[in-house]
Design an enzyme around this catalytic site. Structure first.
Site, PDB file in Angstrom:
ATOM      1  N   HIS A  94       0.836  -1.199   0.000  1.00  0.00           N
ATOM      2  CA  HIS A  94       0.000   0.000   0.000  1.00  0.00           C
ATOM      3  C   HIS A  94       0.869   1.246   0.000  1.00  0.00           C
ATOM      4  O   HIS A  94       1.069   1.866  -1.039  1.00  0.00           O
ATOM      5  CB  HIS A  94      -0.955  -0.025   1.207  1.00  0.00           C
ATOM      6  CG  HIS A  94      -1.862   1.164   1.271  1.00  0.00           C
ATOM      7  ND1 HIS A  94      -2.188   1.787   2.450  1.00  0.00           N
ATOM      8  CD2 HIS A  94      -2.509   1.832   0.304  1.00  0.00           C
ATOM      9  CE1 HIS A  94      -2.996   2.803   2.200  1.00  0.00           C
ATOM     10  NE2 HIS A  94      -3.208   2.841   0.884  1.00  0.00           N
TER      11      HIS A  94
ATOM     12  N   CYS B 130      -0.528   0.365   9.555  1.00  0.00           N
ATOM     13  CA  CYS B 130      -0.748   1.727   9.049  1.00  0.00           C
ATOM     14  C   CYS B 130      -2.189   1.917   8.567  1.00  0.00           C
ATOM     15  O   CYS B 130      -2.882   2.819   9.007  1.00  0.00           O
ATOM     16  CB  CYS B 130       0.212   2.049   7.918  1.00  0.00           C
ATOM     17  SG  CYS B 130       1.906   2.279   8.481  1.00  0.00           S
ATOM     18  N   HIS B 131      -2.622   1.074   7.639  1.00  0.00           N
ATOM     19  CA  HIS B 131      -3.961   1.270   7.090  1.00  0.00           C
ATOM     20  C   HIS B 131      -4.784  -0.002   7.077  1.00  0.00           C
ATOM     21  O   HIS B 131      -5.754  -0.116   6.326  1.00  0.00           O
ATOM     22  CB  HIS B 131      -3.876   1.869   5.684  1.00  0.00           C
ATOM     23  CG  HIS B 131      -3.056   3.119   5.643  1.00  0.00           C
ATOM     24  ND1 HIS B 131      -1.720   3.109   5.324  1.00  0.00           N
ATOM     25  CD2 HIS B 131      -3.373   4.397   5.935  1.00  0.00           C
ATOM     26  CE1 HIS B 131      -1.250   4.339   5.414  1.00  0.00           C
ATOM     27  NE2 HIS B 131      -2.232   5.149   5.775  1.00  0.00           N
ATOM     28  N   GLY B 132      -4.359  -0.998   7.879  1.00  0.00           N
ATOM     29  CA  GLY B 132      -5.175  -2.192   8.055  1.00  0.00           C
ATOM     30  C   GLY B 132      -5.252  -3.127   6.877  1.00  0.00           C
ATOM     31  O   GLY B 132      -6.330  -3.573   6.498  1.00  0.00           O
TER      32      GLY B 132
ATOM     33  N   PRO C 167      -6.540  -1.928   2.052  1.00  0.00           N
ATOM     34  CA  PRO C 167      -6.308  -1.082   0.880  1.00  0.00           C
ATOM     35  C   PRO C 167      -5.139  -1.501  -0.016  1.00  0.00           C
ATOM     36  O   PRO C 167      -4.999  -0.975  -1.114  1.00  0.00           O
ATOM     37  CB  PRO C 167      -6.036   0.289   1.490  1.00  0.00           C
ATOM     38  CG  PRO C 167      -5.478  -0.007   2.841  1.00  0.00           C
ATOM     39  CD  PRO C 167      -6.112  -1.290   3.307  1.00  0.00           C
TER      40      PRO C 167
END
Lengths: 173, 405, 250
Positions: free
Chosen positions: A118, A137-139, A152
């Protein structure tokens, strides 16, 4: 001085100047190359672009992190259960369809670049819904084959170029 | 003379030049600039000096990308450059020897000025700016030599910075301020690196002023007489550009011969030994270009006196335009000065030789005589010579001696 | 042409002075393979030199600035280099318990030092520090000849000279050296069958150490020739251009 002689002189003159100019240009260009090339990776950096990793010391179920070209490498010694789990997934439903067989040279050892596809964070091992890796960080959730399953990240964790030099050693790079 | 036709050739250039007159400036100062037509090869060394300054700045920036200014890493980062960095050895050897060649070229440039009286009215400030460049060069070269952190780097830095301790009362404080500590150490190395990077750009600034001053009254010439009209001049381009290129070719051939075949000839082996604050090398010598001044320093048995003498050796040059009382510029028409110029040159070389010798025995005596003569030349001989010397008759113009033939 | 002459005289006069003061006997001259403008390194000799270094010198001296990978320059391939490196142990990065373990050195590592630090080196050598040898040839005046002379120059101290704990060597500045004579001949058995006389060992190790000090030597000399030839031609053309342009002036 006759016109003929004059013309001859003129061509000779311009030839000399052209030759001078050309040689000057060659000099400038050849002096320029070292100045540019010095910024390319130096020999010590290049020597580290390949690392040898001993797999024998990684116990089953454990993973090891080593640095390679400034990035973390995850080497996971997978259990039979984990291998099975990775192999039985129906890849057609995955965001980035890849069979487990395409991602390993020896199913016991999974070698990954530990950088989330990502935005470049480092995922944590044995975490997340698929018990592979989880990027805080963003799962993004990765499975036991390092494939993206949820979140993501657009693609699976990258596999570095490597080869087995013998049964228990790989050379990455 | 060649008629100029660059103006109508390119409308883009015209557009730019109308708004920012860099092209006409360049044209004015490097193309059309009227130059005496009788300049000899000794006039090549100004542009050569500019070239070597450029080489030093470019190679220096390249080296700075790989160098580490820390006492624990400086020495090995140089070896890293020599062994690992692509073409690193070449860039470093060019930088190392470039410094020496910069000084060779500048010293020749200065001696040319001395011979042909280029410091005399109306070129006094041109001369001053030149001396300022020399001083900046010396500071830059000295600090650059410290960066590899070899034995000579360390002990050279120690000896030279200690010179300032000779200043009464504030001396100790000044030295500690220079060091950023109580000896030459990491803070010293770090600040020397900063200053070594900064000063060359100041040099460039002064060089620009040097050229502005030069172009105000034009170049001096071997006859030392003013130009009487356009028949005495030719445009700088192509006549002197091509001559400068030829000179550059010769200089580069010699330079690269040294770089490729004797790169360490001008250096000192001790600087390939890492700095050791506990062990002073048997013979500390500065780089060759400082040797004459080093000899003057050691000629005076008093600490403060030696330092003053050394700095005076350069500062006396600032006074030269007024110390030399002769109305005639060029040594060509000054038979006694001509002889004394060569005596002075030999004196300077002797000083350089003494500077490389240990301060003992007859070397001390020779050093003292040579030092005395250095100052006698400027402070006594030159002022008096102007009154007593019978000069030869000057030609009426630059073209004259040629026309008369 | 006056310029060239003058520049040469000017510089040599100034500079030669630098190298006059020295103690110790002037080293004997020897014609090494790498001497001269066209000189190049005798790689077989350098390889034998490595053997002498590893089997004799490396007991006390390091090669701090040299990496094993550089041995490719003197003709080893990667697996040979790894085999050489493997003989040495080097500190690994701290493990998960924070302990620093030893590992075998590899291709990309630098030569392993015989002592962990300078103090340890001094203690084992009567207080004298065996200098690092990577740059020794550059760090001594006329380095290659000096080194050869020194290694061949051990003698009994003359009458009345007290060498203390050291040894007598007329090529050493001060004539007293802390290092005992390291080579006597037959100290190693060369793999390529060369007879290991003292002279042969010395030449080999000096060749090897010249390479460690100047790994760029061969490249430098070969490209130097090309550059100089090019510059001479270029300068010649510049000269013709100059003469052409100035033909009508005066």
């Amino acid at each position: 001085m006759t016109t003929n002689k004059k013309n001859k002189n003129k061509t000779r003159r311009s030839f000399i100047h052209q030759a001078s100019g050309a040689m000057g240009a060659v000099a400038v260009v050849s002096a320029g190359w070292p100045l540019v090339d010095q910024m390319n990776p130096s020999k010590d950096v290049e020597a580290l672009s390949k690392v040898e990793i001993d797999l024998a010391e990684i116990a089953e179920g454990k993973s090891k992190t080593v640095m390679w070209r400034g990035k973390p490498l995850f080497i996971k010694h997978r259990t039979d259960a984990e291998i099975k789990e990775a192999q039985k997934v129906d890849v057609s439903n995955l965001p980035h369809p890849q069979k487990d067989e395409e991602r390993v040279k020896n199913p016991k050892f999974l070698v990954l670049i530990g950088v989330c596809t990502h935005l470049g964070c480092v995922p944590a091992s044995d975490k997340g819904e698929y018990r592979g890796w989880f990027c805080p960080c963003h799962g993004s959730h990765y499975d036991t084959s390092g494939r993206i399953r949820k979140g993501p990240a657009p693609t699976n964790l990258e596999i570095p170029p490597y080869e087995f030099t013998n049964e228990n050693t790989i050379l990455v790079g | 003379m060649k008629k100029n036709n660059t103006n109508n050739s390119n409308s883009v250039l015209e557009w730019i030049d109308y708004r920012l007159p860099i092209i006409s400036l360049l044209k004015h100062s490097a193309v059309d600039y009227p130059t005496p037509k009788n300049l000899n090869y000794w006039w090549n060394f100004g542009s050569l000096a500019g070239f070597f300054l450029l080489v030093q700045i470019i190679t220096g920036i390249m080296l700075s990308m790989h160098y580490t200014a820390h006492v624990d890493h400086a020495f090995s980062s140089i070896e890293h450059i020599m062994r690992n960095v692509n073409h690193g050895w070449l860039i470093r050897y060019v930088h190392m020897n470039g410094a020496s060649f910069f000084f060779i070229v500048v010293y020749i440039h200065i001696f040319r000025g001395l011979y042909y009286g280029s410091y005399k009215a109306p070129r006094e400030l041109l001369w001053w700016l030149g001396i300022i460049i020399l001083l900046l060069m010396m500071a830059t070269a000295f600090m650059g030599y410290v960066l590899p952190w070899g034995q000579m780097s360390f002990w050279g830095a120690t000896v030279i910075t200690n010179l300032f301790s000779a200043i009464p009362i504030i001396g100790e404080g000044v030295v500690q301020w220079l060091w950023g500590g109580y000896s030459v150490d990491n803070p010293t190395l770090s600040r020397f690196y900063t200053l070594h990077f900064l000063l060359p750009f100041l040099i460039v600034g002064v060089v620009v002023l040097h050229i502005v001053a030069l172009h105000t009254h034009g170049s001096n010439n071997p006859l030392g007489i003013d130009r009487k009209g356009p028949q005495d001049s030719i445009p700088f381009h192509p006549y002197y550009t091509v001559k400068d290129f030829f000179g550059l070719g010769v200089a580069l051939t010699i330079f690269f011969f040294v770089v490729f075949f004797a790169p360490d000839y001008l250096g000192h082996p001790d600087n390939y030994v890492p700095a050791d604050p506990l062990k002073t090398p048997a013979h500390i010598v500065p780089e060759w270009y400082f040797l004459p001044f080093y000899a003057i320093l050691r000629a005076i048995p008093d600490k403060l006196g030696g330092v003053i003498a050394m700095f005076s050796a350069i500062f006396v040059l600032f006074l030269l335009p007024w110390l030399d009382t002769s109305k005639v510029r060029s040594a060509t028409f000054r038979p006694i000065y001509k002889l004394l110029f060569w005596v002075f040159l030999v004196d300077a070389i002797i000083l350089g030789w003494i500077g490389s010798k240990p301060a003992e025995g007859s070397y001390i005596l020779v050093g003292r005589i040579a030092t005395s003569y250095y100052f006698i030349h400027f402070l006594i001989i030159l002022p008096l010579l102007g009154y007593f010397e019978k000069t030869k008759p000057l030609p009426s113009s630059i073209s004259k001696p040629v026309l008369a033939e | 042409m006056k310029i060239i002459l003058f520049t040469i005289i000017f510089t040599t006069l100034f500079i030669q002075a630098l190298f006059s003061a020295s103690d110790g006997l002037k080293p004997m001259k020897y014609n090494f393979s790498f001497d001269g403008i066209l000189g190049s390194l005798d790689k077989n000799s350098a390889q034998r030199g490595l053997q002498v270094f590893t089997e004799v010198c490396a007991a006390c001296h390091g090669l701090n600035h040299l990496a094993y990978r550089s041995l490719e320059d003197i003709g080893y391939n990667k697996s040979q280099i790894n085999n050489i490196a493997k003989q040495f142990l080097i500190d690994d990065i701290p493990d998960e318990n924070g302990e620093i373990k030893k590992r075998n050195a590899i291709y990309s590592d630098k030569f392993v030092n015989p002592y962990p630090n300078e103090e340890a080196a001094k203690v084992s050598n009567n207080g004298a520090y065996p200098p690092d040898l990577t740059l020794i040839v550059k760090a001594r005046k006329d380095g290659a000849n000096y080194l050869r002379s020194l290694l061949l120059g051990y003698e009994d101290a003359p009458e009345g000279v007290d060498v203390g704990e050291g040894y007598y060597n007329k090529y050493m500045p001060g004539n007293i050296i802390a290092m005992p004579q390291p080579l006597y001949g037959d100290d190693v058995e060369y793999q390529d069958g060369t007879v290991a006389t003292l002279e042969q060992e010395v030449i080999d190790v000096v060749t090897f150490l010249t390479w460690t000090a100047m790994p760029e030597l061969e490249k430098r000399k070969s490209s130097g020739i090309k550059v100089i030839i090019f510059l001479l031609i270029m300068t010649f053309f510049f000269f013709l251009s100059y003469k052409k342009i100035w033909k009508d002036v005066k």
